[in-house]
Design a protein around this motif. Structure first.
Motif, mmCIF file in Angstrom:
data_model
loop_
_atom_site.group_PDB
_atom_site.id
_atom_site.type_symbol
_atom_site.label_atom_id
_atom_site.label_comp_id
_atom_site.label_asym_id
_atom_site.label_seq_id
_atom_site.Cartn_x
_atom_site.Cartn_y
_atom_site.Cartn_z
ATOM 1 N N ALA A 222 59.755 29.345 -18.048
ATOM 2 C CA ALA A 222 58.427 28.923 -17.592
ATOM 3 C C ALA A 222 57.474 30.119 -17.517
ATOM 4 O O ALA A 222 56.328 30.052 -17.956
ATOM 5 C CB ALA A 222 58.534 28.239 -16.228
ATOM 6 N N THR A 223 57.973 31.217 -16.992
ATOM 7 C CA THR A 223 57.135 32.417 -16.863
ATOM 8 C C THR A 223 56.730 32.932 -18.246
ATOM 9 O O THR A 223 55.562 33.258 -18.484
ATOM 10 C CB THR A 223 57.907 33.529 -16.106
ATOM 11 O OG1 THR A 223 58.439 32.957 -14.916
ATOM 12 C CG2 THR A 223 57.019 34.691 -15.745
ATOM 13 N N SER B 85 52.866 32.963 -19.872
ATOM 14 C CA SER B 85 52.177 34.213 -20.239
ATOM 15 C C SER B 85 51.790 34.196 -21.719
ATOM 16 O O SER B 85 50.787 34.777 -22.109
ATOM 17 C CB SER B 85 53.012 35.435 -19.869
ATOM 18 O OG SER B 85 54.128 35.512 -20.688
ATOM 19 N N LYS B 86 52.546 33.466 -22.547
ATOM 20 C CA LYS B 86 52.192 33.360 -23.970
ATOM 21 C C LYS B 86 51.041 32.394 -24.216
ATOM 22 O O LYS B 86 50.310 32.511 -25.183
ATOM 23 C CB LYS B 86 53.418 32.813 -24.728
ATOM 24 C CG LYS B 86 54.060 33.814 -25.678
ATOM 25 C CD LYS B 86 55.040 33.109 -26.581
ATOM 26 C CE LYS B 86 56.454 33.440 -26.144
ATOM 27 N NZ LYS B 86 57.476 32.747 -26.936
ATOM 28 N N ARG C 35 48.847 25.097 -17.402
ATOM 29 C CA ARG C 35 48.699 25.188 -15.938
ATOM 30 C C ARG C 35 49.972 24.804 -15.209
ATOM 31 O O ARG C 35 50.245 25.295 -14.121
ATOM 32 C CB ARG C 35 47.562 24.279 -15.469
ATOM 33 C CG ARG C 35 46.191 24.741 -15.952
ATOM 34 C CD ARG C 35 45.104 23.848 -15.416
ATOM 35 N NE ARG C 35 45.111 23.798 -13.958
ATOM 36 C CZ ARG C 35 44.763 22.719 -13.252
ATOM 37 N NH1 ARG C 35 44.424 21.611 -13.857
ATOM 38 N NH2 ARG C 35 44.777 22.753 -11.931
ATOM 39 N N PHE C 36 50.732 23.868 -15.806
ATOM 40 C CA PHE C 36 51.930 23.367 -15.111
ATOM 41 C C PHE C 36 53.113 23.309 -16.071
ATOM 42 O O PHE C 36 52.971 22.845 -17.203
ATOM 43 C CB PHE C 36 51.692 21.953 -14.570
ATOM 44 C CG PHE C 36 50.525 21.843 -13.636
ATOM 45 C CD1 PHE C 36 50.600 22.358 -12.348
ATOM 46 C CD2 PHE C 36 49.349 21.228 -14.041
ATOM 47 C CE1 PHE C 36 49.526 22.258 -11.475
ATOM 48 C CE2 PHE C 36 48.272 21.123 -13.183
ATOM 49 C CZ PHE C 36 48.352 21.638 -11.900
ATOM 50 N N PHE D 5 65.068 23.187 -8.630
ATOM 51 C CA PHE D 5 64.064 23.429 -9.679
ATOM 52 C C PHE D 5 62.643 23.429 -9.116
ATOM 53 O O PHE D 5 61.856 24.315 -9.444
ATOM 54 C CB PHE D 5 64.194 22.380 -10.789
ATOM 55 C CG PHE D 5 65.447 22.551 -11.601
ATOM 56 C CD1 PHE D 5 65.570 23.600 -12.503
ATOM 57 C CD2 PHE D 5 66.524 21.697 -11.437
ATOM 58 C CE1 PHE D 5 66.740 23.789 -13.233
ATOM 59 C CE2 PHE D 5 67.698 21.870 -12.165
ATOM 60 C CZ PHE D 5 67.802 22.916 -13.062
ATOM 61 N N VAL D 6 62.314 22.452 -8.278
ATOM 62 C CA VAL D 6 60.916 22.365 -7.839
ATOM 63 C C VAL D 6 60.533 23.464 -6.841
ATOM 64 O O VAL D 6 59.353 23.707 -6.625
ATOM 65 C CB VAL D 6 60.563 20.960 -7.270
ATOM 66 C CG1 VAL D 6 60.735 19.896 -8.326
ATOM 67 C CG2 VAL D 6 61.357 20.633 -6.020
ATOM 68 N N HIS D 7 61.525 24.148 -6.292
ATOM 69 C CA HIS D 7 61.196 25.252 -5.390
ATOM 70 C C HIS D 7 60.900 26.548 -6.145
ATOM 71 O O HIS D 7 60.462 27.534 -5.550
ATOM 72 C CB HIS D 7 62.329 25.483 -4.379
ATOM 73 C CG HIS D 7 62.413 24.395 -3.352
ATOM 74 N ND1 HIS D 7 63.523 24.169 -2.573
ATOM 75 C CD2 HIS D 7 61.506 23.447 -2.985
ATOM 76 C CE1 HIS D 7 63.296 23.132 -1.771
ATOM 77 N NE2 HIS D 7 62.083 22.681 -2.011
ATOM 78 N N LEU D 8 61.107 26.535 -7.451
ATOM 79 C CA LEU D 8 60.839 27.747 -8.237
ATOM 80 C C LEU D 8 59.329 27.988 -8.341
ATOM 81 O O LEU D 8 58.547 27.034 -8.441
ATOM 82 C CB LEU D 8 61.431 27.591 -9.646
ATOM 83 C CG LEU D 8 62.956 27.459 -9.706
ATOM 84 C CD1 LEU D 8 63.386 26.981 -11.087
ATOM 85 C CD2 LEU D 8 63.622 28.789 -9.366
ATOM 86 N N GLU D 9 58.966 29.255 -8.393
ATOM 87 C CA GLU D 9 57.536 29.592 -8.362
ATOM 88 C C GLU D 9 56.751 28.956 -9.515
ATOM 89 O O GLU D 9 55.648 28.453 -9.334
ATOM 90 C CB GLU D 9 57.387 31.121 -8.395
ATOM 91 C CG GLU D 9 55.955 31.551 -8.161
ATOM 92 C CD GLU D 9 55.782 33.059 -8.255
ATOM 93 O OE1 GLU D 9 56.795 33.791 -8.223
ATOM 94 O OE2 GLU D 9 54.620 33.482 -8.367
#
Ligand code: PGA
Length: 219
Positions: free
Chosen positions: A163-164, A168-169, A174-175, A190-194
Motif C-alpha cells: 500500500a505504501t 508513493s508511485k 487516496r485509499f 488489516f484495517v488497523h494498518l496506517e
C-alpha cells in the motif's frame, strides 16, 4: 477515526429470494465511518436499490463490472449511465476478470474512463505493487492472487508495504483496501494498518450473519 470501506463482492452468487433477509440483518453495522458497499450481480441491483431506499439503510451499492463503451450497439454490456441509476461504485480489474475474460490494461483504462464519466467511483483491483493503475483512480484494492479464495491471506506487514509503495508511485490514490481471504478473525489486523483503509471481501460476505460479525470486528 479514519473512514473504512468494507466492500462485499458477491461475485456470481445469489438469487432474488436471498436478499431480503440478508440486507436487514446487518443494517445497524454500517455508519458514517464505515462505508459498507454491497456489490451484487447485475440482476439484483434494482431490487437491492429499492430495499435500501425503502428501509433507509446506510450502505452503498457497487457493480462488479462495467462496459468499456457508452450506450449503443454492444450486446450484453451494461454501461456506466445504466449502472449509475443504482450504484455509486464499480469494481474494475479484478483478477478473475483479467484471468477468465482476458481483460488487460487497455480495456481496463476504458472501463475506468466510462466509470468516471458516469460519476461512479472505480474500486480498482491490483495484484501487486507493479500493477498498472489508470489515471483518475483514487480507490484501489490490493488483492494478491494467491490469497483470493484460498484461506491464505497476505501478511498485514506485506499489505502495508505494498500500500505504501503504490501510494508513493501513484499520488492520485487516496485509499488502499486489502482483499484476499479476509474474515472476521483477521479483518482488524488489516484495517488497523496506517495505509489500509478497508477490505474487499468475497467468500466471507456471502453469509449475512458472518458479514455482520465481520463489519463489527472492523472497529
Ligand atoms: P475472498 O475473495 O475474500 O473469497 O478471498 C476476495 C475477492 O476476490 O475479492
Amino acid at each position: 477515526m479514519k473512514k473504512l470501506f468494507i466492500v462485499a463482492n458477491w461475485k456470481s452468487n445469489k438469487l432474488l429470494a436471498d436478499i431480503d433477509f440478508y440486507t436487514t440483518s446487518f443494517k445497524e453495522e454500517s455508519s458514517v465511518d464505515k462505508e459498507v458497499i454491497i456489490c451484487p450481480p447485475f440482476t439484483l441491483l434494482s431490487a437491492l436499490r429499492t430495499l435500501i431506499d425503502e428501509k433507509k439503510l446506510l450502505y452503498k451499492l457497487g457493480a462488479q463490472d462495467i462496459s468499456p463503451y457508452e450506450a449503443g450497439a454492444y450486446t450484453g454490456e451494461v454501461n456506466g449511465k445504466q449502472i449509475k441509476e443504482f450504484c455509486d461504485y464499480v469494481i474494475i480489474g479484478h483478477s478473475e476478470r483479467r484471468t477468465n475474460f482476458g481483460e488487460g490494461d487497455e480495456m481496463l483504462k476504458k472501463k475506468v474512463k466510462q466509470a468516471l464519466l458516469s460519476g461512479l467511483t472505480p474500486i480498482y483491483c491490483i495484484q501487486d505493487e507493479n500493477t498498472f493503475v489508470p489515471e483518475g483512480v483514487s480507490l484501489i484494492a490490493y488483492e494478491p492472487v494467491s490469497a483470493i479464495g484460498t484461506g491464505n491471506p497476505d501478511t498485514p506487514e506485506n499489505a502495508e508495504k505494498v500500500a505504501t509503495a503504490v501510494m508513493s508511485k501513484n499520488p492520485h490514490i487516496r485509499f488502499v483496501l486489502y482483499g484476499g481471504s479476509v474474515t472476521s478473525e483477521n479483518i482488524a489486523s488489516f484495517v488497523h494498518l496506517e495505509h489500509i483503509s478497508g477490505v474487499l471481501v468475497g467468500g466471507a460476505s456471502l453469509d449475512h450473519d458472518k458479514l455482520a460479525v465481520l463489519i463489527k470486528a472492523a472497529s
